[in-house]
Write a protein that holds these residues in place. Structure first.
Motif: not given
Length: 381
Positions: A290-305
């Protein structure tokens, strides 16, 4: 004491990890322009020796596993054997039921009929009706540290914290490690901490083939061992006497690296950078998904890459996930070491009301963080 297949499996994992590390160490050394050929040859010799030991253990493992499979097969009636005998027919049907359930397939009408599922013979009373639909089993537990930590099975194990020394007193460049060795000593001594694992076995499984029975018991026991390993390693409030086993205990007092942010990204990056280069090169990260997903969500900034990227590509180091890792742990997990006492006791008990057997394993475990300076705990402020 003779080695069991379980012991050989553990030894194979340990030597395999050492071999992989030696191979990587050789590659790193060979890539340095200033590296001496003597050092590279020494690393090649070390790698070759570990490879030879690994091959020997692999051969012994395969032979022992084949012998165990042959012994189990010898006890298992051949499919369709003497099915004119009503008892043999019921036994074959029960085995078919277990195989179908374990493999996730539908139980055939022929098997249900043979067991008397809902027909006029009263045979449906042989098994609870729900058992003809599916076998309910808790998910088997895995310990992500098994992919990273050292695991052995040695009585009264004592090992050095560092694997080599030089005649120069200042050979350890990492002053944090040098200070730790000065305060705590350079030898790790493993203790014996008793615990029990209970593997519930229904009468249905008990009546099935030896092979299925053994598989069920082994998977349940392996799950119990993995659960115990995770529990002691990630305990935020360890039991008395088990404080030294936890990454989070105040007794170990691993260095905490804190960075501002709404997620752990900057803290993890800072923790990696804070490690001495000797540990940073082979460092890994253990954290909650869940902490990793928080990081992905913040870094992705709307992108799915980024959602399709491997965690190592995102964080720069290999990542293993565990829900018990409330704060990410960064470090060289070769210095996390589980040791089991080879003495393991087995017992059994039965609940006559439910018809469930308990296969009981009593074991002794210890987990030592051999070098605290090889780890960091990442926290966000």
């Amino acid at each position: 004491m003779a080695k069991t297949l379980f012991d050989v499996k553990n030894d194979l994992v340990t030597i395999g990890a050492a071999y992989a590390a030696a191979k990587q160490e050789k590659i790193v050394e060979a890539s340095k322009p200033e590296a001496s050929i003597e050092n590279i040859k020494a690393l090649e010799t070390k790698e070759a020796n570990l490879k030879a030991r690994f091959d020997i253990l692999q051969k012994e493992h395969d032979e022992m596993e084949a012998a165990q499979a042959a012994a189990l097969a010898a006890k298992t009636p051949a499919p369709g054997a003497n099915l004119s005998d009503p008892k043999a027919k019921i036994t074959a049907a029960k085995a078919g039921l277990v195989r179908a359930v374990i493999s996730g397939e539908n139980v055939s009408p022929e098997i249900k009929a043979a067991l008397g599922d809902g027909n006029s013979t009263g045979g449906e009373k042989i098994l609870p009706s729900t058992m003809t639909n599916e076998l309910l089993h808790e998910p088997f537990v895995k310990n992500p540290l098994r992919e990273l930590s050292t695991v052995t099975s040695v009585t009264n194990l004592e090992i050095p914290k560092v694997t080599f020394t030089l005649d120069d007193d200042d050979f350890i460049a990492d002053t944090e490690t040098a200070n730790e060795l000065k305060v705590d000593g350079d030898v790790v001594t493993f203790g014996r901490h008793k615990f029990k694992v209970f593997a519930p076995i229904s009468e249905t499984i008990l009546a099935a083939t030896d092979t299925n029975l053994v598989q069920t018991v082994e998977q349940a026991l392996e799950s119990g061992l993995a659960a115990k390993e995770k529990k002691v390693a990630f305990a935020t409030t360890p039991k008395v006497g088990e404080e030294h086993m936890s990454f989070y205990s105040t007794q170990n007092a691993l260095k905490v690296v804190t960075s501002a942010g709404t997620d752990f990204y900057k803290a993890i990056k800072a923790a990696i950078a804070d490690l001495h280069e000797d540990y940073r090169e082979t460092a890994s990260i253990v954290m909650r998904y869940t902490d990793y997903l928080d990081i992905i969500e913040a870094l992705a900034n709307g992108s799915t890459t980024l959602y399709n990227a491997q965690p190592e590509q995102v964080l720069g180091k290999p990542v293993e996930f565990s829900d018990l890792a409330v704060f990410p742990i960064v470090g060289d997990f070769r210095y996390s070491h589980f040791n089991y006492d080879p003495q393991i006791l087995y017992d059994r008990d039965k609940n006559v009301r439910t018809g469930i057997w308990d296969f009981v394993l009593t074991a002794w475990i210890d987990h030592q963080i051999k070098l605290k300076s090889a780890f960091r705990i990442a926290k966000k402020s």
